[in-house]
Design a protein around this motif. Structure first.
Motif, PDB file in Angstrom:
ATOM      1  N   ALA A  80      36.344  39.888  44.220  1.00  0.00           N
ATOM      2  CA  ALA A  80      37.079  41.288  44.470  1.00  0.00           C
ATOM      3  C   ALA A  80      37.769  41.135  45.867  1.00  0.00           C
ATOM      4  CB  ALA A  80      36.097  42.652  44.421  1.00  0.00           C
TER       5      ALA A  80
ATOM      6  N   ARG B 215      43.222  41.827  48.387  1.00  0.00           N
ATOM      7  CA  ARG B 215      44.635  41.932  47.554  1.00  0.00           C
ATOM      8  C   ARG B 215      44.351  42.384  46.443  1.00  0.00           C
ATOM      9  NH1 ARG B 215      49.335  40.109  49.793  1.00  0.00           N
ATOM     10  NH2 ARG B 215      48.338  38.654  51.075  1.00  0.00           N
ATOM     11  N   LYS B 216      43.483  42.080  45.672  1.00  0.00           N
ATOM     12  CA  LYS B 216      43.289  42.212  44.380  1.00  0.00           C
ATOM     13  C   LYS B 216      42.703  43.788  44.029  1.00  0.00           C
ATOM     14  CE  LYS B 216      43.170  38.425  41.907  1.00  0.00           C
ATOM     15  NZ  LYS B 216      43.916  38.270  40.592  1.00  0.00           N
ATOM     16  N   ILE B 217      42.118  44.486  45.104  1.00  0.00           N
ATOM     17  CA  ILE B 217      41.632  45.909  44.880  1.00  0.00           C
ATOM     18  C   ILE B 217      42.867  46.715  45.561  1.00  0.00           C
ATOM     19  CG2 ILE B 217      39.926  47.428  45.646  1.00  0.00           C
ATOM     20  CD1 ILE B 217      38.928  45.534  43.531  1.00  0.00           C
TER      21      ILE B 217
ATOM     22  N   GLN C  30      46.467  45.881  46.753  1.00  0.00           N
ATOM     23  CA  GLN C  30      47.690  45.961  46.504  1.00  0.00           C
ATOM     24  C   GLN C  30      47.850  45.706  44.913  1.00  0.00           C
ATOM     25  OE1 GLN C  30      49.363  42.815  49.279  1.00  0.00           O
ATOM     26  NE2 GLN C  30      49.797  44.805  50.349  1.00  0.00           N
ATOM     27  N   GLU C  31      46.822  44.936  44.220  1.00  0.00           N
ATOM     28  CA  GLU C  31      47.054  44.824  42.782  1.00  0.00           C
ATOM     29  C   GLU C  31      46.429  45.737  41.942  1.00  0.00           C
ATOM     30  OE1 GLU C  31      46.201  40.751  41.740  1.00  0.00           O
ATOM     31  OE2 GLU C  31      47.212  40.002  43.631  1.00  0.00           O
ATOM     32  N   ALA C  32      45.417  46.496  42.486  1.00  0.00           N
ATOM     33  CA  ALA C  32      44.514  47.383  41.606  1.00  0.00           C
ATOM     34  C   ALA C  32      44.155  46.890  40.441  1.00  0.00           C
ATOM     35  CB  ALA C  32      45.258  48.867  41.449  1.00  0.00           C
ATOM     36  N   ASP C  33      43.660  45.613  40.546  1.00  0.00           N
ATOM     37  CA  ASP C  33      43.231  44.978  39.051  1.00  0.00           C
ATOM     38  C   ASP C  33      42.288  45.586  38.613  1.00  0.00           C
ATOM     39  OD1 ASP C  33      42.240  43.320  37.213  1.00  0.00           O
ATOM     40  OD2 ASP C  33      42.762  41.420  38.719  1.00  0.00           O
ATOM     41  N   PRO C  34      42.385  46.331  37.141  1.00  0.00           N
ATOM     42  CA  PRO C  34      41.440  46.905  36.569  1.00  0.00           C
ATOM     43  C   PRO C  34      40.223  46.093  36.085  1.00  0.00           C
ATOM     44  CG  PRO C  34      43.215  46.444  35.160  1.00  0.00           C
ATOM     45  CD  PRO C  34      43.609  46.391  36.518  1.00  0.00           C
ATOM     46  N   ALA C  35      40.371  44.709  36.110  1.00  0.00           N
ATOM     47  CA  ALA C  35      39.206  43.962  35.652  1.00  0.00           C
ATOM     48  C   ALA C  35      37.793  44.026  36.405  1.00  0.00           C
ATOM     49  CB  ALA C  35      39.575  42.475  35.761  1.00  0.00           C
ATOM     50  N   PHE C  36      37.990  44.786  37.637  1.00  0.00           N
ATOM     51  CA  PHE C  36      36.842  44.842  38.505  1.00  0.00           C
ATOM     52  C   PHE C  36      36.068  46.132  38.396  1.00  0.00           C
ATOM     53  CE2 PHE C  36      39.417  41.436  40.771  1.00  0.00           C
ATOM     54  CZ  PHE C  36      38.623  40.615  40.947  1.00  0.00           C
TER      55      PHE C  36
ATOM     56  N   SER D 107      50.337  51.429  48.997  1.00  0.00           N
ATOM     57  CA  SER D 107      49.468  51.156  47.800  1.00  0.00           C
ATOM     58  C   SER D 107      48.626  52.295  47.645  1.00  0.00           C
ATOM     59  CB  SER D 107      48.638  49.837  47.984  1.00  0.00           C
ATOM     60  OG  SER D 107      49.560  48.567  48.192  1.00  0.00           O
TER      61      SER D 107
END
Length: 222
Positions: free
Chosen positions: A44, A47-49, A51-57, A121
C-alpha cells in the motif's frame, strides 16, 4: 500488551522519514502516555492509495483492523488521510472507535479549510465519507515540491526543513483564498510536526490526526 489496551495504527508501506509528531513515529503517542502498535499493509504505497485509489487494498486494511481489535486495540487509526474513504467499512468491521483521517473533525467545525497532500486526488467522495462540509476550502501542496515528490517516490531521504516550508506555504495560500477561515485541518498524517509553524504563519487554530487521536483517546471509557 498494556492492560489498558493500545492505539493501533494501520500503516501504508513506506520508508520516508517520520519525525516526532508524524503518526508513524511512536514517540508522537508515547509522549502523551498512549501505547501504540503498528501494522503495515504490504504494497500500500502512497501512490497506490492517494493517486490511484486502488480498491484492492480495502480488504487488507479491514483484515488488519480486525486483527488489531482482537489483540486489544482500544482505538484504530491509519497513516494516510485519504483512507477517510474507508471509514464506514472499517468502523463497521470492528467494535472499537476508528479514526481513519483528521478529516473526521471537519464536520464539527465552522468555516474550515483543509491543507491536503494532493488536492487533485482529494475527491468529493472522500470528503463525503467523513461528513466534511460542502463549503470547506481545500488547498494542496504544490505538485512536485519536496514533500509531495519524496512521499510519492517513497524516498528514504527528505529535507524536513523544506517540507515545513511546503506545508506552511500551502496553508498561507489557503488563508489568502479564504480570509474568513476559523480553523485549518491538516489532512496529511505527515503534517503534524509542522502544526505550530502553520498556526504561527496563519494565526488560526490548526488541527490534525495527532490532535484528533489525543482527543478521542482521552474520551474513551476508563
Amino acid at each position: 500488551m498494556s492492560a489498558a489496551g493500545f492505539l493501533g495504527v494501520l500503516m501504508l508501506d513506506t520508508r520516508f522519514p517520520r519525525p516526532p509528531g508524524d503518526i508513524g513515529n511512536a514517540e508522537t503517542f508515547e509522549r502523551a502516555g498512549i501505547p501504540v502498535r503498528y501494522v503495515t499493509v504490504q504494497g500500500a504505497s502512497p501512490r497506490k492509495i492517494v493517486q490511484e485509489a486502488d480498491p484492492a487494498f480495502l480488504q487488507p486494511f479491514v483484515d488488519e483492523a480486525v486483527a488489531l481489535a482482537a489483540q486489544g486495540a482500544r482505538l484504530i487509526s491509519t497513516s494516510c488521510g485519504f483512507l477517510a474513504s474507508y471509514q464506514p467499512v472499517l468502523q463497521a468491521a470492528v467494535p472499537v472507535p476508528v479514526v481513519t483521517s483528521s478529516l473526521l473533525q471537519c464536520r464539527g467545525m465552522d468555516r474550515v479549510g483543509i491543507v491536503t497532500f494532493d488536492a487533485q486526488s482529494l475527491a468529493r467522495a472522500i470528503l463525503d465519507a467523513v461528513g466534511v462540509p460542502a463549503g470547506a476550502v481545500v488547498e494542496g501542496l504544490a505538485p512536485g515540491c519536496e514533500m509531495h515528490a519524496r512521499i510519492l517516490e517513497n524516498s528514504a531521504e527528505m529535507d524536513l526543513a523544506q517540507v515545513e516550508r511546503n506545508v506552511v506555504d500551502a496553508a498561507r495560500r489557503l488563508a489568502q483564498r479564504a480570509p474568513g477561515l476559523r480553523n485549518i485541518v491538516l489532512e496529511c498524517t505527515n503534517m503534524p510536526p509542522y502544526r505550530d509553524a502553520v498556526a504561527q504563519a496563519t494565526g488560526l487554530p490548526v488541527h490534525d490526526i495527532e490532535t484528533l487521536i489525543l482527543k478521542t483517546w482521552r474520551a474513551l471509557p476508563a
